[in-house]
Design a protein around this motif. Structure first.
Motif, mmCIF file in Angstrom:
data_model
loop_
_atom_site.group_PDB
_atom_site.id
_atom_site.type_symbol
_atom_site.label_atom_id
_atom_site.label_comp_id
_atom_site.label_asym_id
_atom_site.label_seq_id
_atom_site.Cartn_x
_atom_site.Cartn_y
_atom_site.Cartn_z
ATOM 1 N N THR A 1 -5.639 4.191 -6.730
ATOM 2 C CA THR A 1 -6.842 4.682 -6.058
ATOM 3 C C THR A 1 -8.048 3.829 -6.432
ATOM 4 O O THR A 1 -8.891 3.523 -5.584
ATOM 5 N N VAL A 2 -8.126 3.441 -7.699
ATOM 6 C CA VAL A 2 -9.257 2.627 -8.163
ATOM 7 C C VAL A 2 -9.309 1.306 -7.406
ATOM 8 O O VAL A 2 -10.376 0.892 -6.934
ATOM 9 N N ARG A 3 -8.176 0.650 -7.272
ATOM 10 C CA ARG A 3 -8.141 -0.635 -6.558
ATOM 11 C C ARG A 3 -8.574 -0.458 -5.109
ATOM 12 O O ARG A 3 -9.348 -1.273 -4.576
ATOM 13 N N LYS A 4 -8.104 0.588 -4.478
ATOM 14 C CA LYS A 4 -8.467 0.828 -3.076
ATOM 15 C C LYS A 4 -9.948 1.144 -2.936
ATOM 16 O O LYS A 4 -10.610 0.673 -1.999
ATOM 17 N N LEU A 5 -10.498 1.928 -3.857
ATOM 18 C CA LEU A 5 -11.922 2.256 -3.799
ATOM 19 C C LEU A 5 -12.792 1.017 -4.003
ATOM 20 O O LEU A 5 -13.883 0.916 -3.442
ATOM 21 N N LEU A 6 -12.293 0.088 -4.810
ATOM 22 C CA LEU A 6 -13.027 -1.165 -5.030
ATOM 23 C C LEU A 6 -12.949 -2.095 -3.827
ATOM 24 O O LEU A 6 -13.762 -3.010 -3.697
ATOM 25 N N GLY A 7 -11.949 -1.896 -2.977
ATOM 26 C CA GLY A 7 -11.754 -2.781 -1.838
ATOM 27 C C GLY A 7 -11.154 -4.116 -2.224
ATOM 28 O O GLY A 7 -11.305 -5.108 -1.500
ATOM 29 N N VAL A 8 -10.449 -4.147 -3.352
ATOM 30 C CA VAL A 8 -9.824 -5.386 -3.819
ATOM 31 C C VAL A 8 -8.551 -5.643 -3.022
ATOM 32 O O VAL A 8 -7.709 -4.756 -2.876
ATOM 33 N N GLY A 9 -8.404 -6.848 -2.503
ATOM 34 C CA GLY A 9 -7.216 -7.213 -1.756
ATOM 35 C C GLY A 9 -5.972 -7.182 -2.625
ATOM 36 O O GLY A 9 -6.022 -7.448 -3.830
ATOM 37 N N PHE A 10 -4.837 -6.861 -1.984
ATOM 38 C CA PHE A 10 -3.556 -6.747 -2.697
ATOM 39 C C PHE A 10 -2.487 -7.495 -1.903
ATOM 40 O O PHE A 10 -1.497 -6.923 -1.443
ATOM 41 N N PRO A 11 -2.686 -8.804 -1.749
ATOM 42 C CA PRO A 11 -1.778 -9.568 -0.893
ATOM 43 C C PRO A 11 -0.394 -9.734 -1.503
ATOM 44 O O PRO A 11 -0.207 -9.660 -2.714
ATOM 45 N N GLY A 12 0.577 -9.968 -0.625
ATOM 46 C CA GLY A 12 1.948 -10.161 -1.061
ATOM 47 C C GLY A 12 2.910 -9.801 0.042
ATOM 48 O O GLY A 12 2.563 -9.869 1.225
ATOM 49 N N GLU A 13 4.112 -9.401 -0.344
ATOM 50 C CA GLU A 13 5.140 -9.087 0.639
ATOM 51 C C GLU A 13 5.571 -7.629 0.513
ATOM 52 O O GLU A 13 5.719 -7.128 -0.598
ATOM 53 N N PRO A 14 5.795 -6.950 1.632
ATOM 54 C CA PRO A 14 6.302 -5.572 1.587
ATOM 55 C C PRO A 14 7.783 -5.564 1.233
ATOM 56 O O PRO A 14 8.455 -6.597 1.234
ATOM 57 N N SER A 15 8.298 -4.382 0.969
ATOM 58 C CA SER A 15 9.718 -4.247 0.625
ATOM 59 C C SER A 15 10.598 -4.570 1.827
ATOM 60 O O SER A 15 10.338 -4.131 2.950
ATOM 61 N N THR A 16 11.635 -5.331 1.570
ATOM 62 C CA THR A 16 12.639 -5.618 2.589
ATOM 63 C C THR A 16 13.985 -4.995 2.236
ATOM 64 O O THR A 16 14.858 -4.868 3.093
ATOM 65 N N VAL A 17 14.161 -4.663 0.963
ATOM 66 C CA VAL A 17 15.348 -3.935 0.516
ATOM 67 C C VAL A 17 14.889 -2.830 -0.416
ATOM 68 O O VAL A 17 13.794 -2.881 -0.972
ATOM 69 N N GLU A 18 15.742 -1.828 -0.591
ATOM 70 C CA GLU A 18 15.380 -0.696 -1.436
ATOM 71 C C GLU A 18 16.576 -0.301 -2.283
ATOM 72 O O GLU A 18 17.734 -0.480 -1.875
ATOM 73 N N THR A 19 16.303 0.236 -3.451
ATOM 74 C CA THR A 19 17.347 0.629 -4.389
ATOM 75 C C THR A 19 17.131 2.077 -4.809
ATOM 76 O O THR A 19 15.990 2.483 -5.054
ATOM 77 N N LEU A 20 18.199 2.847 -4.876
ATOM 78 C CA LEU A 20 18.132 4.226 -5.352
ATOM 79 C C LEU A 20 18.373 4.251 -6.861
ATOM 80 O O LEU A 20 19.234 3.538 -7.388
ATOM 81 N N LEU A 21 17.610 5.078 -7.553
ATOM 82 C CA LEU A 21 17.699 5.179 -9.010
ATOM 83 C C LEU A 21 17.583 6.646 -9.397
ATOM 84 O O LEU A 21 16.710 7.363 -8.897
#
Length: 481
Positions: free
Chosen positions: A162-182
């Motif tokens: 929430t803090v990062r979003k409120l600051l408006g700081v960018g969070f570049p990268g790649e979204p998930s393409t695979v997922e794992t159950l744990l």
């Protein structure tokens, strides 16, 4: 006014709180969850994190509650031998995240940290004098019901920060393409069947396993069918059963789950770790797949780097630029971890191309130097901060050398700077309130003298007093008096 408000009471936030309180700061931790989590998503401390605990006198609390492993497989599951490492803690300590959080919570409370559970930060604004934090409706522990005021705020509130979003700081990268159950659950299969089937499946699928955790419970990992639209929704036991049958031909009779979760391979990093009086650490600053077990460790080490610097700001002796060095030093470290996890995920793919590269990497890791280099990256003891040209030790963490009386790390429990002086001719007069001077060094130190920051990294190497005096203000501010 509180000195520092920390949003998030996980390992990163708790470690940071301990470091700040060690220097006398008034610290408040706000944790959204009303009760400690039962999910032990992370399961181990790497070498550098164990050293960090040792430097603060906490190793004796952790070591009896974990199990030491010196086995290969931490880089992409490639089962090579554990290399010789330049540390007195050459192992991985298997210890559940829940235990790590409990021990750090106990230490924080001992030091006088205030921890408020069930308090969710939902807004913040800052000015030149401090930060105003807004709490969710119903958070009344603050007294005024809605707002708190502090000199600094640190967001240690996870990948969906929430803090990062409120600051408006960018969070570049790649979204998930695979997922794992744990998840953690019981099963009815025999240990022999479990071992045989798991060994066969892991010949081609590294994101698979069922390992005992005591009391009849097993930690089960299996690839998911796809990427969930809402990753905040926990998977069902039926999903585990279906995927286990898909990959192993059996569901091992899994039943009675204690907790179920999922994780993806999203890889992102905050563009900035500091915006004015608000900073980010841990998963709030970077997320990546858990291959290699680096996530919790990276966050704890962020906190260890930031703690003394922020404490110096609060205490008023921080030199210009010290707090900004947190981003300058830790952002590249996390970027390297993201690259390492990307590479490991590629090597764990079942596609022919990645499998060919995996076989090549397996051959290369038969060379001791390659194996050691990769494990030093995973365990974070290969880090060297950029302090410019100089001695080979400059910018690196100092291992726990034996002194004439005791060990180096025993001298670092207070979180102060340290001058190790074999010459006996040097002085830190004027900085004695921030730096300890040790002359009974012994023969293990391969240098005339070294200046250590509170985080154990070497800030100066030499034997000339004037040269030392030119470097002391860089890290420890103006001399007192």
């Amino acid at each position: 006014m509180t000195d520092v408000i920390i949003a998030g009471g996980g390992p990163t936030g708790l470690m940071l709180a301990c470091e700040l309180r060690l220097h006398g700061g008034h610290v408040l931790v706000l944790e959204r969850d009303a009760e400690p989590t039962v999910q032990a998503r992370a399961r181990g401390l790497h070498v550098r994190s164990i050293e960090v605990m040792d430097q603060r006198g906490l190793a004796d609390r952790f070591l009896p509650l974990g199990e030491q492993f010196r086995v290969g497989g931490f880089f992409a599951g490639l089962g090579k031998t554990w290399p010789e490492l330049d540390t007195t803690h050459s192992y991985v300590l298997a210890i559940p995240q829940t235990v790590t959080e409990r021990l750090l919570t106990e230490r924080a409370i001992e030091l006088g940290v205030e921890i408020r559970r069930g308090c969710e930060l939902v807004g913040l604004s800052q000015d030149e004098n401090g930060v105003t934090v807004e709490l969710a409706n119903g958070d009344t522990a603050s007294g005024d019901g809605t707002q708190l005021r502090s000199r600094y705020v640190v967001g240690c509130d996870g990948g969906r920060s929430t803090v990062r979003k409120l600051l408006g700081v960018g969070f570049p990268g790649e979204p998930s393409t695979v997922e794992t159950l744990l998840g953690q659950m019981e099963l009815t299969a025999s240990p022999e069947e479990l071992a045989a089937v798991t060994a066969e499946v892991r010949k081609t699928h590294q994101r698979f396993g069922a390992t005992p955790e005591g009391d009849g419970l097993y930690r089960v990992v299996v690839p998911a069918e796809g990427v969930a639209e809402d990753r905040t929704t926990a998977p069902t036991l039926e999903e585990f059963q279906q995927q286990l049958r898909t990959y192993a031909g059996t569901d091992f009779g899994v039943h009675s789950p204690r907790w179920l979760s999922r994780f993806g391979n999203a890889t992102r990093q905050a563009e900035r770790y500091r915006v004015g009086r608000v900073l980010l650490a841990g998963d709030a600053a970077h997320i990546h797949p858990p291959v290699g077990g680096q996530g919790l460790n990276l966050g704890v080490q962020d906190a260890f780097n930031l703690g003394w610097k922020l404490a110096a700001e609060v205490s008023g002796w921080a030199p210009q630029g010290l707090l900004d060095s947190y981003h300058a030093e830790r952002h590249p470290v996390a970027a390297a971890v993201l690259d390492t996890t990307r590479a490991q995920m590629e090597l764990m793919s079942t596609e022919p191309g990645p499998q060919a590269v995996r076989r090549l990497m397996a051959e290369l890791m038969d060379f001791e130097e390659v194996n050691r280099y990769l494990i030093e990256k995973i365990t974070a003891i290969g880090i060297r901060y950029d302090f410019g040209e100089g001695h080979a030790l400059l910018g690196r963490r100092m291992r726990d050398v034996q002194l004439k009386q005791g060990r180096l790390y025993e001298r670092m429990h207070g979180g102060r700077g340290l001058l190790l002086d074999r010459t006996g001719r040097l002085s830190v007069a004027g900085w004695a309130d921030r730096i300890d001077h040790v002359v009974d060094v012994g023969e293990e130190l391969d240098a005339p003298a070294v200046l250590l920051r509170p985080d154990g990294h070497v800030a100066w190497v030499g034997e000339d007093q004037q040269d030392l005096l030119s470097q002391l203000p860089t890290w420890f501010g103006t001399a007192a008096g």
